[in-house]
Enzyme design. Structure first.
Site, short mmCIF file in Angstrom:
data_model
loop_
_atom_site.label_atom_id
_atom_site.label_comp_id
_atom_site.label_asym_id
_atom_site.label_seq_id
_atom_site.Cartn_x
_atom_site.Cartn_y
_atom_site.Cartn_z
N GLY A 57 -24.66 -15.75 11.78
CA GLY A 57 -24.49 -16.28 13.13
C GLY A 57 -23.35 -17.28 13.14
O GLY A 57 -23.08 -17.93 12.13
N GLN A 62 -18.69 -24.33 16.29
CA GLN A 62 -18.38 -24.30 14.86
C GLN A 62 -16.92 -23.94 14.58
O GLN A 62 -16.42 -24.17 13.48
CB GLN A 62 -19.29 -23.31 14.12
CG GLN A 62 -20.74 -23.73 14.13
CD GLN A 62 -21.59 -22.76 13.33
OE1 GLN A 62 -22.02 -21.74 13.84
NE2 GLN A 62 -21.77 -23.06 12.05
N HIS A 162 -31.22 -21.29 15.84
CA HIS A 162 -30.21 -22.08 15.12
C HIS A 162 -28.89 -22.09 15.89
O HIS A 162 -28.28 -23.16 16.07
CB HIS A 162 -30.03 -21.49 13.71
CG HIS A 162 -29.01 -22.16 12.86
ND1 HIS A 162 -29.33 -22.79 11.67
CD2 HIS A 162 -27.66 -22.32 13.00
CE1 HIS A 162 -28.22 -23.30 11.14
NE2 HIS A 162 -27.19 -23.02 11.92
#
Ligand code: ZN
Length: 212
Positions: A57, A62, A162
């Site tokens: 993922g 990010q 998450h």
């Protein structure tokens, strides 16, 4: 709208913990933005980056962008009942095209919570046991801006939670059983223990943050 393959995919740099973008709320995208060349190219690059690491993922924060987009490996059939080393094996041999979730929200289904080992590309080299809801429903828009709903359980539900956390500025260390935090190298000490054994041996029944 053409095929996503028309966009040149680039390998993106993954931000590590401490970068402010990982701690801010990502913003939602309009239908027009989702369908724009810029976002389509970003999605292609996120897929390429996730596969290259490899990861299961990757959320836009990010790669430095506070936008509500995540790519997630699809068709992960294993659950928390599968021994962890087997799960790791299978996760590395799955080649399904990732699904894209944009502007997601999720609802927990049932009351079952499970603790399992988790890592993060933005916290390279570490992992910990993280309690998560076993089953969830996710409402989101796909890469064509169509509304979608999916239900997920086990490891797949864990990855979704998450990644959606990343879109809220939350990292797994905010939810982990703190005494289980370890370098991935030192996982070899615990190799033959299940998650529940690990939890018992380390005394990880409490975690840093209980509710959001
Ligand atoms: Zn992560």
């Amino acid at each position: 709208m053409g095929e996503s393959t028309k966009y040149e995919a680039r390998l993106l740099t993954i931000c590590q913990v401490g970068h402010p973008v990982l701690r801010q709320e990502a913003r939602t995208l309009s239908k027009e933005e989702i369908q724009s060349d810029w976002i389509q190219a970003l999605i292609a690059s996120m897929k390429k980056t996730m596969k290259s690491v490899p990861g299961v993922g990757l959320a836009a924060p990010q790669v430095g962008l506070p936008l509500q987009i995540a790519v997630i490996e699809d068709r992960i059939e294993y659950t928390n009942h599968v021994p962890q080393e087997k799960s790791d094996e299978r996760q590395r041999t799955s080649f399904a095209d990732p699904i894209v979730i944009i502007n997601p929200t999720f609802t927990v289904i049932g009351e079952t919570e499970v603790e399992f080992s988790e890592g993060c590309l933005s916290l390279d080299g570490f992992e910990a046991l993280v309690p998560r809801a076993h089953k969830i429903r996710v409402d989101y828009q796909d890469e064509t801006a169509n509304s979608q709903t999916l239900e997920a359980e086990g490891w797949y539900a864990r990855i979704l939670q998450h990644e959606i956390d990343h879109l809220r500025g939350i990292m797994y260390i905010d939810r982990m059983a703190t005494r289980s935090f370890m370098s991935s190298k030192n996982k070899s000490y615990w190799y033959f223990h299940s998650s529940s054994d690990l939890s018992r041996l380390l005394g990880t029944n409490s975690r840093a943050v209980k509710e959001y």
